[in-house]
Scaffold this motif. Structure first.
Motif, short mmCIF file in Angstrom:
data_model
loop_
_atom_site.label_atom_id
_atom_site.label_comp_id
_atom_site.label_asym_id
_atom_site.label_seq_id
_atom_site.Cartn_x
_atom_site.Cartn_y
_atom_site.Cartn_z
N SER A 219 20.20 -25.61 17.95
CA SER A 219 19.14 -24.97 17.41
C SER A 219 19.62 -23.34 17.41
CB SER A 219 18.00 -24.96 18.58
OG SER A 219 18.30 -24.65 19.91
N GLU A 220 20.46 -22.80 18.15
CA GLU A 220 20.71 -21.56 17.84
C GLU A 220 21.50 -21.42 16.36
OE1 GLU A 220 23.18 -20.01 21.11
OE2 GLU A 220 21.73 -20.24 22.57
N PHE A 221 22.17 -22.26 16.26
CA PHE A 221 22.92 -22.38 14.82
C PHE A 221 21.88 -22.34 13.80
CE2 PHE A 221 24.60 -25.24 11.68
CZ PHE A 221 25.57 -24.33 11.06
N LEU A 222 20.87 -23.43 13.83
CA LEU A 222 19.84 -23.54 12.86
C LEU A 222 19.20 -22.21 12.61
CD1 LEU A 222 18.73 -27.28 13.80
CD2 LEU A 222 19.91 -26.46 11.74
N ALA A 223 18.96 -21.63 13.52
CA ALA A 223 18.29 -20.32 13.58
C ALA A 223 18.92 -19.46 12.64
CB ALA A 223 17.91 -19.82 15.22
N ARG A 224 19.97 -19.46 12.46
CA ARG A 224 20.86 -18.47 11.69
C ARG A 224 21.27 -18.88 10.29
NH1 ARG A 224 21.92 -17.75 16.97
NH2 ARG A 224 22.24 -15.38 17.87
N VAL A 225 21.01 -20.28 9.95
CA VAL A 225 21.43 -20.64 8.88
C VAL A 225 20.25 -20.50 7.82
CG1 VAL A 225 21.68 -22.87 7.36
CG2 VAL A 225 22.80 -22.64 9.61
#
Ligand SMILES: *Cc1c(COP(=O)(O)O)cnc(C)c1O
Length: 366
Positions: free
Chosen positions: A178-184
């Motif tokens: 979810s941290e990754f998705l927040a930055r994509v």
């Protein structure tokens, strides 16, 4: 005429997919019986009886085309996971869905991001459509999500993440995803390929359908080939924002999922006991593999899937060949750039015992 000269540029760079060796082939070659196949991450409990009954009841009605919209199967998936049917896309195995995502979103010259050592179908489809592959070097054999983020640019269309990954078994947690998705950026489609999620302990599993609600650019793909035991029927499903499902549905071939696969999938999705049995066996047997490796000083990559990848620290091909002569088929993964490793599917206790015995014999011969 050399037909490869007229193939599309991407296809020229492809080599055919190497599947696990079929049992019948080894039987023919060596004339031996009682072969154990631990090569393709199939369900060791065999075909689910609930699915077999559903197929038998459908056999007399194969003259007509299957339901092109998979109404009942989508309703079953929607009910089971509290989703809307219009979020679901069915595929002829999740491999077809992985292809469908690329065909729907990427043009040639668009960029597609995936990890080194990730599932081989991602580079395959990327090259086949002549898109640009951005293969991010692995970190501890797993996905380097910071590296993924750094690789995103204006041409990025798609990102493939297998969780757990095949052939390495690496796992990304809910927080990491979810941290990754927040930055994509939202214009980049992220595919989370969860072919093995049923083998991950429930408390560790990523709540990916909740993430689809939060991040509309996320597509989750699931398979019925592994824990559900339907590999031979070819059926999988994707969960996404309805607008994405609508786009996928335009590209999808109308009758991509056959009638028997649809009824079998409905039956086994309603058969929690079957999947739980496979997951339970996987947990106890994975523990035995880890104990075995530790006892014999064998290096392995910790795995959350239904397979474990061993590192022999030297070319593994001769070990693979010697195991074949002992009647055990495992999976060489030199094609993934891992020539020192072999991937072993977790089988039934007696199949795993046969592997342990065969491997020790082979290693002691050398
Ligand atoms: C096995 C596998 C699949 C899917 O298979 P299908 O049989 O096409 O559903 C998808 N992704 C990964 C990472 C796999 O290992």
């Amino acid at each position: 005429m050399q037909f490869i000269t007229i193939a599309n540029e991407g296809v020229k760079a492809l080599s055919p997919y190497q599947a696990g060796k079929p049992i019948e082939e080894l039987e023919r070659e060596l004339g031996i019986r009682n072969i154990v196949k631990l090569a393709s991450n199939e369900n060791p409990f065999g075909f689910p009886p609930s699915a077999k009954r559903a197929i038998e009841n459908r056999l007399d009605d194969l003259t007509r085309y299957p339901d092109a919209n998979g109404f009942e199967l989508k309703a079953t998936i929607a009910k089971k996971f509290a989703l809307q049917a219009n979020q679901i896309t069915l595929g002829n195995g999740s491999n077809e869905l992985i292809e469908l995502f690329a065909h729907t979103f990427a043009d040639s010259d668009d960029e597609i991001i995936y990890s080194q050592y990730a599932f081989i179908v991602y580079p395959l489809i990327t090259k086949a459509i002549n898109a640009v592959a951005r293969e991010i070097p692995a970190k501890n054999w797993g996905h380097d999500l910071a590296g993924f983020l750094a690789a995103i640019n204006d041409n990025t269309k798609l990102i493939y993440i297998a969780n757990p990954n095949n052939p390495t078994g690496n796992f990304l947690t809910q927080a990491e995803i979810s941290e990754f998705l927040a930055r994509v950026p939202e214009r980049v489609i992220v595919v989370l390929d969860e072919a093995y999620t049923e083998f991950t302990a429930p408390e560790e599993r990523v709540d990916s359908f909740a993430l689809v609600k939060q991040y509309p650019n996320l597509i989750v793909s699931r398979s019925l080939s592994k824990a559900y035991g339907l590999a031979g029927l070819r059926i999988g499903y994707a969960v996404s924002h309805p607008e994405i499902a609508d786009l996928l549905n335009r590209v999808r071939q109308p009758f991509n999922c056959n009638a028997l696969a649809q009824v079998a999938a409905i039956a086994v999705l309603n058969d929690d006991g079957f999947v739980q049995k496979a997951a339970q066996n996987n947990r106890t047997e994975m523990q035995r593999y880890e104990d075995f490796c530790r006892r014999h000083q064998l290096t392995y990559i910790p795995s959350k899937g239904n397979f474990i990848t061993l590192d022999f620290k030297r070319p593994a091909a001769p070990i693979y060949e010697a195991l074949l002569r002992e009647g055990v088929i495992v999976r060489p993964i030199a094609g993934y750039g891992m020539p020192n490793h072999l991937r072993v599917s977790i089988g039934l206790p007696q199949e795993n015992d046969k592997f342990f015995t065969a491997l020790l014999k082979v290693l002691n011969q050398r």
